[in-house]
Motif scaffolding. Structure first.
Motif, short mmCIF file in Angstrom:
data_model
loop_
_atom_site.label_atom_id
_atom_site.label_comp_id
_atom_site.label_asym_id
_atom_site.label_seq_id
_atom_site.Cartn_x
_atom_site.Cartn_y
_atom_site.Cartn_z
N CYS A 53 0.83 -1.20 0.00
CA CYS A 53 0.00 0.00 0.00
C CYS A 53 0.87 1.25 0.00
N ALA A 54 1.96 1.23 0.76
CA ALA A 54 2.86 2.37 0.77
C ALA A 54 3.50 2.56 -0.60
N LEU A 55 3.96 1.46 -1.19
CA LEU A 55 4.58 1.54 -2.51
C LEU A 55 3.58 2.06 -3.53
N SER A 56 2.32 1.62 -3.43
CA SER A 56 1.28 2.07 -4.34
C SER A 56 1.07 3.58 -4.24
N ARG A 57 1.09 4.09 -3.02
CA ARG A 57 0.88 5.53 -2.83
C ARG A 57 1.99 6.34 -3.49
N PHE A 58 3.22 5.90 -3.31
CA PHE A 58 4.33 6.64 -3.92
C PHE A 58 4.35 6.49 -5.44
N GLU A 59 4.02 5.29 -5.93
CA GLU A 59 3.98 5.10 -7.38
C GLU A 59 2.91 5.99 -8.01
N SER A 60 1.77 6.09 -7.35
CA SER A 60 0.71 6.96 -7.85
C SER A 60 1.17 8.42 -7.83
N SER A 61 1.91 8.79 -6.79
CA SER A 61 2.36 10.18 -6.66
C SER A 61 3.33 10.57 -7.76
N VAL A 62 4.10 9.59 -8.27
CA VAL A 62 5.07 9.91 -9.32
C VAL A 62 4.53 9.57 -10.71
N GLY A 63 3.22 9.27 -10.78
CA GLY A 63 2.59 9.08 -12.08
C GLY A 63 2.53 7.65 -12.58
N ARG A 64 2.85 6.67 -11.74
CA ARG A 64 2.83 5.27 -12.18
C ARG A 64 1.53 4.61 -11.69
N GLN A 65 0.40 5.10 -12.21
CA GLN A 65 -0.91 4.65 -11.74
C GLN A 65 -1.16 3.17 -11.99
N TYR A 66 -0.72 2.67 -13.14
CA TYR A 66 -0.96 1.26 -13.46
C TYR A 66 -0.24 0.36 -12.46
N ASP A 67 1.02 0.68 -12.16
CA ASP A 67 1.77 -0.09 -11.16
C ASP A 67 1.11 0.02 -9.79
N ALA A 68 0.64 1.22 -9.46
CA ALA A 68 0.01 1.44 -8.15
C ALA A 68 -1.24 0.58 -8.00
N LEU A 69 -2.05 0.47 -9.04
CA LEU A 69 -3.25 -0.35 -8.98
C LEU A 69 -2.89 -1.82 -8.78
N GLY A 70 -1.84 -2.27 -9.43
CA GLY A 70 -1.40 -3.65 -9.27
C GLY A 70 -0.98 -3.96 -7.84
N ARG A 71 -0.31 -3.00 -7.19
CA ARG A 71 0.11 -3.20 -5.79
C ARG A 71 -1.11 -3.34 -4.88
N LEU A 72 -2.11 -2.48 -5.09
CA LEU A 72 -3.31 -2.54 -4.26
C LEU A 72 -4.06 -3.85 -4.46
N THR A 73 -4.10 -4.33 -5.69
CA THR A 73 -4.77 -5.61 -5.97
C THR A 73 -4.07 -6.75 -5.24
N GLU A 74 -2.73 -6.75 -5.26
CA GLU A 74 -1.98 -7.79 -4.56
C GLU A 74 -2.17 -7.67 -3.05
N ALA A 75 -2.17 -6.44 -2.53
CA ALA A 75 -2.35 -6.24 -1.09
C ALA A 75 -3.69 -6.79 -0.64
N ASP A 76 -4.74 -6.56 -1.42
CA ASP A 76 -6.07 -7.04 -1.06
C ASP A 76 -6.12 -8.56 -1.07
N ALA A 77 -5.33 -9.19 -1.94
CA ALA A 77 -5.35 -10.65 -2.05
C ALA A 77 -4.67 -11.34 -0.88
N THR A 78 -3.93 -10.59 -0.06
CA THR A 78 -3.19 -11.20 1.06
C THR A 78 -3.87 -10.96 2.40
#
Length: 330
Positions: free
Chosen positions: A268-293
């Motif tokens: 979730c932390a990595l997703s927030r920073f990736e979103s902040s630097v414009g990597r929205q697609y990567d950020a969404l993938g991190r959140l999806t993985e976080a939810d799966a765990t």
């Protein structure tokens, strides 16, 4: 009934090789009518083997049955605690409470408090987690490291609850205790970032830098769960590049250690920073993985949705950078 007992006994005798030790232990446990340390120890050994294979539900079942068969109260308490640590959230609170009735060792009692607090946090009761951790931390006089960890988590639970009154209360109770140094700095940071007063904001930034310095010096001694809080501090400073690098390393570290419960927090932390630097697609993938765990044993769990911690920092995020820029332009 007699035939069933004989059947289990016969099967236990059949499983006499090392490879069948787990089956033998369970057959003997099934027919044990009362306390039996020999069988309890066999089940406890089986639980450790199962844990190494990642079978946490089976480990919890073995530990709870071993506790039932343990004649020694301390062994019974420790095995109940192991069951709580490895088992389902719905059972862990009751198991930890029962374990506390038998355990006398202060370090083990601190683990009981940690499990109970994790259960409370997972059940969206951070105020209860705060009380459990504060009381346990103040009672752990003989073990400064354990006391410091519990008090630090207590302040963080108060932050997650969005309750600065609890933050101040913990700060006051730990102010004169050397082991509460990190907890006190965390409380100062929360107070500063939750204030509109410039002097308190400045002190919050100083406390934040102290925490980062302490973490860098003591990283080998910190628990992974504590280290997982650090990305939010970089967010507060407005250091997206440093936070992104740290969160990425933390995710890798969680994967290497198999720390599946801390992994969602890091993701979730990595997703927030990736979103902040414009990597929205990567950020969404991190959140999806976080939810799966989400569905993991208590000892591996740490609720990733801690918005109050990040929201607390948001109003003054990067304040020190903006002030430094204003100063340089004068």
């Amino acid at each position: 009934m007699a035939l069933r007992v004989e059947a289990h006994r016969a099967l236990a005798e059949t499983f006499d090789s090392a490879a069948d030790a787990d089956r033998r232990a369970w057959h003997l446990a099934t027919i044990s009518a009362g306390p039996d340390e020999h069988v309890a120890a066999m089940l406890a050994d089986s639980a450790e083997r199962v844990r190494a294979r990642g079978g946490f539900a089976a480990m919890a079942a073995a530990c709870e049955r071993a506790a039932t068969l343990s004649p020694d109260p301390e062994h019974r308490g420790r095995r109940l605690l192991a069951a709580a640590d490895a088992g389902r959230l719905d059972d862990a609170g009751d198991q930890a409470a029962r374990a506390a009735d038998f355990i006398t060792d202060p370090v083990a009692l601190a683990r009981v408090a940690s499990v109970r607090a994790t259960v409370a946090d997972e059940q969206h009761r951070p105020r209860s987690a705060h009380r459990i951790l504060t009381d346990a931390g103040l009672a752990a006089d003989g073990n400064p490291g354990t006391a410091g960890y519990l008090l630090f988590r207590a302040v963080d639970s108060a932050i997650v609850a969005g309750d600065l009154a609890f933050v101040h209360e913990t700060a006051e109770r730990t102010a004169q205790r050397p082991e509460g140094r990190r907890a006190l700095a965390l409380a100062r940071m929360a107070t500063g970032f939750g204030s509109e007063a410039s002097d308190e904001i400045a002190d919050g930034v100083r406390a934040l830098r102290e925490l980062i310095d302490i973490t860098e010096r003591e990283v080998g001694a910190l628990k992974l769960r504590e280290t997982a809080l650090v990305p939010s501090w970089y967010w507060a400073l407005g250091d997206d590049v440093g936070g992104l690098e740290l969160a990425d390393r933390l995710v890798q570290h969680c994967r290497e250690q198999g720390a599946i419960g801390v992994l969602p927090l890091a993701l979730c932390a990595l997703s927030r920073f990736e979103s902040s630097v414009g990597r929205q697609y990567d950020a969404l993938g991190r959140l999806t993985e976080a939810d799966a765990t989400r569905h993991f044993p208590v000892h591996q769990r740490r609720r990733p949705a801690t918005p109050h911690r990040w929201m607390l920092y948001e109003p003054h995020r990067g304040t020190h950078q903006r002030r430094a820029g204003a100063t340089s332009r004068r």
